[in-house]
Design an enzyme around this catalytic site. Structure first.
Site, PDB file in Angstrom:
ATOM      1  N   HIS A 147      -9.267   1.044   5.047  1.00  0.00           N
ATOM      2  CA  HIS A 147      -8.002   1.151   5.766  1.00  0.00           C
ATOM      3  C   HIS A 147      -8.187   2.038   6.992  1.00  0.00           C
ATOM      4  O   HIS A 147      -9.003   2.967   6.991  1.00  0.00           O
ATOM      5  CB  HIS A 147      -6.918   1.724   4.850  1.00  0.00           C
ATOM      6  CG  HIS A 147      -5.544   1.656   5.425  1.00  0.00           C
ATOM      7  ND1 HIS A 147      -5.070   2.606   6.305  1.00  0.00           N
ATOM      8  CD2 HIS A 147      -4.547   0.747   5.268  1.00  0.00           C
ATOM      9  CE1 HIS A 147      -3.834   2.278   6.659  1.00  0.00           C
ATOM     10  NE2 HIS A 147      -3.493   1.163   6.045  1.00  0.00           N
TER      11      HIS A 147
ATOM     12  N   LYS B  23       0.018   4.271  -0.308  1.00  0.00           N
ATOM     13  CA  LYS B  23      -0.668   5.398   0.334  1.00  0.00           C
ATOM     14  C   LYS B  23      -0.539   6.655  -0.547  1.00  0.00           C
ATOM     15  O   LYS B  23      -0.571   6.573  -1.771  1.00  0.00           O
ATOM     16  CB  LYS B  23      -0.159   5.600   1.765  1.00  0.00           C
ATOM     17  CG  LYS B  23      -0.297   4.324   2.606  1.00  0.00           C
ATOM     18  CD  LYS B  23      -0.013   4.539   4.063  1.00  0.00           C
ATOM     19  CE  LYS B  23      -0.174   3.232   4.830  1.00  0.00           C
ATOM     20  NZ  LYS B  23      -0.024   3.411   6.293  1.00  0.00           N
TER      21      LYS B  23
ATOM     22  N   GLU C 118      -6.678   4.441   8.182  1.00  0.00           N
ATOM     23  CA  GLU C 118      -6.548   5.887   7.975  1.00  0.00           C
ATOM     24  C   GLU C 118      -7.848   6.478   7.425  1.00  0.00           C
ATOM     25  O   GLU C 118      -8.174   7.632   7.703  1.00  0.00           O
ATOM     26  CB  GLU C 118      -5.361   6.164   7.051  1.00  0.00           C
ATOM     27  CG  GLU C 118      -4.038   5.945   7.759  1.00  0.00           C
ATOM     28  CD  GLU C 118      -2.913   5.442   6.874  1.00  0.00           C
ATOM     29  OE1 GLU C 118      -1.859   5.094   7.438  1.00  0.00           O
ATOM     30  OE2 GLU C 118      -3.084   5.385   5.641  1.00  0.00           O
TER      31      GLU C 118
ATOM     32  N   GLU D 174      -5.085  -5.049  10.616  1.00  0.00           N
ATOM     33  CA  GLU D 174      -4.037  -4.077  10.879  1.00  0.00           C
ATOM     34  C   GLU D 174      -4.307  -3.367  12.204  1.00  0.00           C
ATOM     35  O   GLU D 174      -5.125  -2.443  12.261  1.00  0.00           O
ATOM     36  CB  GLU D 174      -3.962  -3.041   9.757  1.00  0.00           C
ATOM     37  CG  GLU D 174      -3.594  -3.627   8.409  1.00  0.00           C
ATOM     38  CD  GLU D 174      -3.163  -2.531   7.441  1.00  0.00           C
ATOM     39  OE1 GLU D 174      -2.020  -2.579   6.978  1.00  0.00           O
ATOM     40  OE2 GLU D 174      -3.971  -1.621   7.174  1.00  0.00           O
TER      41      GLU D 174
ATOM     42  N   ASN E 143       0.850  -1.182   0.000  1.00  0.00           N
ATOM     43  CA  ASN E 143       0.000   0.000   0.000  1.00  0.00           C
ATOM     44  C   ASN E 143       0.893   1.242   0.000  1.00  0.00           C
ATOM     45  O   ASN E 143       1.485   1.583   1.021  1.00  0.00           O
ATOM     46  CB  ASN E 143      -0.911  -0.013   1.228  1.00  0.00           C
ATOM     47  CG  ASN E 143      -1.800   1.218   1.315  1.00  0.00           C
ATOM     48  OD1 ASN E 143      -1.910   1.989   0.370  1.00  0.00           O
ATOM     49  ND2 ASN E 143      -2.427   1.394   2.468  1.00  0.00           N
TER      50      ASN E 143
ATOM     51  N   SER F 117       3.576  -2.092  10.448  1.00  0.00           N
ATOM     52  CA  SER F 117       5.036  -2.006  10.561  1.00  0.00           C
ATOM     53  C   SER F 117       5.730  -3.313  10.180  1.00  0.00           C
ATOM     54  O   SER F 117       6.748  -3.687  10.773  1.00  0.00           O
ATOM     55  CB  SER F 117       5.458  -1.555  11.969  1.00  0.00           C
ATOM     56  OG  SER F 117       4.978  -0.246  12.241  1.00  0.00           O
TER      57      SER F 117
ATOM     58  N   GLY G 216       2.714   2.306  10.988  1.00  0.00           N
ATOM     59  CA  GLY G 216       3.603   3.448  10.823  1.00  0.00           C
ATOM     60  C   GLY G 216       4.263   3.916  12.100  1.00  0.00           C
ATOM     61  O   GLY G 216       4.903   4.965  12.132  1.00  0.00           O
TER      62      GLY G 216
END
Length: 254
Positions: free
Chosen positions: A96, A12, A98, A168, A10, A214, A174
């Site tokens: 996702h 992003k 985010e 996730e 991904n 990560s 991250g």
């Protein structure tokens, strides 16, 4: 035959024409035997999807990172499943963390389920994402949160053939923190058990559940050995040439 290992990248909101050309040149050195038990998908920005497709060999499938809830029309800034399919793109990542949690977006379980259902209806392969926040994990709500998010998706799916789930944990995305192999396996096993109880035993055994958070060349091998971890959805590490090391972790998968 067991579940085929899968690794997704991904990208992003990253990439320029120059950086993508350079990265694709490195990723194109990947050599896999024809019978390799791994599937690889790269999800660049929608703007770079067709360019990325032209630069990578066919061993890489291409996806995008989001789609609209239904048919195209007067929805400024959105991309419909029909448009994605028309470009020859096979995959879409939906829900996702985010998109679930960034204050300006805040996508709900119901919106994500609607997107999943419509994308599947139009022939896309779908990777819906689920995962708990740090405060939810610390409050002992990991299973509760993931079950809620997964139920919304399950209620929208009638055929699981083209669905790959990505777990996730938000606290590991991250941050440099990563779930231990044991933590990842515990959640994946619980999700598979939930699917068995609430969808079917057949779907539970066949559906792939990827881990994201990560993932890197340093930790992928140990994670890949877990029996219910069927691969990875990788963020930052997929923007580096040694993403190939993560792809090759299929060789040590259980």
């Amino acid at each position: 035959m067991g579940r085929k290992f899968m690794v997704g990248g991904n990208w992003k909101c990253n990439g320029t024409k120059e950086s993508i050309e350079t990265l694709c040149a490195s990723l194109s050195t990947l050599e896999l035997p024809s019978d390799a038990n791994v599937e690889v998908m790269i999800a660049p920005s929608s703007l770079h999807a067709t360019m990325t497709r032209s630069l990578l060999p066919e061993v890489y499938q291409i996806g995008v990172q989001n789609c609209w809830t239904g048919k195209g029309g007067a929805f400024t800034g959105e991309s419909s499943a029909e448009m994605i399919k028309d470009l020859g793109i096979d995959w879409v990542i939906i829900g996702h963390s985010e998109r679930r949690h960034l204050p300006i977006l805040k996508e709900s379980d119901e919106t994500i389920a609607q997107k999943v259902a419509y994308a599947l209806e139009k022939g896309l392969k779908v990777m819906p994402c689920i995962g708990e926040l740090l405060e939810e994990r610390e409050a002992g709500k990991t299973n509760e949160v993931n079950e809620r998010q997964l139920k919304a998706i399950a209620d929208a799916v009638t055929d699981w053939t083209n669905v790959v789930i990505a777990y996730e944990p938000v606290w590991a995305i991250g941050t440099g923190k990563v779930a231990t192999p044991e933590q990842a396996q515990e959640v994946h096993a619980h999700l598979r058990s939930w699917i068995s109880d609430n969808v079917s035993a057949e779907v539970a055994q066949s559906v792939r559940i990827l881990y994201g958070g990560s993932v890197s060349p340093k930790n992928c091998e140990e994670l890949s050995k877990q029996p219910d971890v069927d691969g990875f959805l990788v963020g930052g590490a997929s923007l580096k040439p040694d993403f190939i090391t993560v792809i090759k972790s299929y060789e040590t998968s259980s």
